[in-house]
Design a protein around this motif. Structure first.
Motif, short mmCIF file in Angstrom:
data_model
loop_
_atom_site.label_atom_id
_atom_site.label_comp_id
_atom_site.label_asym_id
_atom_site.label_seq_id
_atom_site.Cartn_x
_atom_site.Cartn_y
_atom_site.Cartn_z
N VAL A 9 0.85 -7.52 30.85
CA VAL A 9 1.50 -8.83 30.76
C VAL A 9 0.54 -9.94 31.17
O VAL A 9 0.49 -11.00 30.55
CB VAL A 9 2.78 -8.86 31.63
N CYS A 245 -2.20 -9.76 24.66
CA CYS A 245 -1.32 -10.93 24.71
C CYS A 245 -2.04 -12.13 25.32
O CYS A 245 -1.98 -13.24 24.78
CB CYS A 245 -0.06 -10.61 25.51
N LEU A 251 2.16 -9.10 22.64
CA LEU A 251 2.66 -8.28 23.73
C LEU A 251 3.51 -7.19 23.11
O LEU A 251 4.38 -7.47 22.27
CB LEU A 251 3.48 -9.11 24.72
#
Length: 269
Positions: A9, A245, A251
């Motif tokens: 992330v 990402c 993502l």
């Protein structure tokens, strides 16, 4: 109940929320596996960390190299990445760091038939060894001497595993294998000389860790992140989920409790 796994992330909170909405994630009934590197480089690392912490048992987290770096910066072992300054100034910083350093380097699910580590599992270890070594370094990371330990375990050497490795050398290799590994030399020694594609590694005479000919096959499929240049990778032994990402790509999530593994993705700015 659904079980999803998500790649790195890295503070891309908005993309994470859009991806969770896309899979219709419900923390009351679903579980998300996070493959490490929750923070760094993205502009909302603090929001990301707080959100995942609030998920409680609905989130399964393994530590990535950037998560380790955040913990090290908290202890003033290294300087924080500029994108982490808001965490360093947050009122709940100590609570967040204590929560983060309790997270494992390796997660194994016997029922699902998957295990997860940020960079992967060193190719000359079997699963029992990997679990043992992960627990071994989790003890000092979670303990009262974490600051001193972190000062000693930064570095690239030793690059070759040996059962005879001791003390900080042993822990440094284990930590690097779980959080920084990509390419291996033919003898199994780790190489940090490139973060590029598989072809880039091959040009230097390296193997991706999961393609090393002498690799020990594991009874569980390995979910990992860390390798943005590799992108989504799925074969019978491994599942790579870092699709860059934070670099403006995508993502990615997959549903692990499904007979068909296919990427579910959102575009990232």
């Amino acid at each position: 109940m659904a079980v999803y796994a998500i790649g790195d992330v890295q503070g891309c909170y908005g993309a994470l929320q859009r991806l969770l909405k896309k899979v219709d994630f419900s923390p009351e009934k679903d579980v998300i596996w996070f493959a490490g590197d929750l923070v760094c480089r993205g502009n909302k690392s603090l929001e990301t960390l707080r959100f995942i912490k609030r998920l409680g048992d609905s989130a399964v987290v393994v530590l990535g190299n950037h998560d380790i770096s955040l913990i090290a910066a908290h202890y003033k072992v290294i300087r924080p990445h500029p994108t982490l300054e808001n965490i360093m100034k947050a009122d709940d910083r100590y609570e967040l760091i204590d929560w983060l350093r309790q997270k494992p380097l390796l997660h194994v699910d016997e029922d699902l038939g998957y295990c997860m580590a940020h960079a992967g599992i060193y190719p000359h270890w079997n699963l029992n060894q990997a679990q043992k070594f992960a627990r071994e370094v989790q003890v000092p990371l979670r303990g009262a001497t974490a600051q001193r330990w972190l000062k000693e375990v930064y570095g690239d050497e030793p690059s070759q595993w040996s059962d005879g490795l001791q003390s900080y050398d042993r822990h440094r290799f284990i930590l690097n294998a779980f959080t920084r590994m990509r390419g291996c030399n033919p003898n199994g020694s780790l190489s940090f000389s490139t973060a590029g594609t598989v072809k880039d590694h091959q040009a230097k005479g390296l193997y991706p860790w999961f393609n090393l000919p002498s690799r020990t096959l594991l009874p569980k499929k390995v979910v990992f992140g860390h390798w943005a240049a590799l992108g989504f990778h799925n074969d019978s032994q491994v599942l790579g989920l870092d699709t860059g990402c934070v670099w403006g790509r995508k993502l990615t999530a997959v549903r692990l409790d499904s007979d068909i593994i296919k990427p579910i993705q959102v575009a990232c700015k």
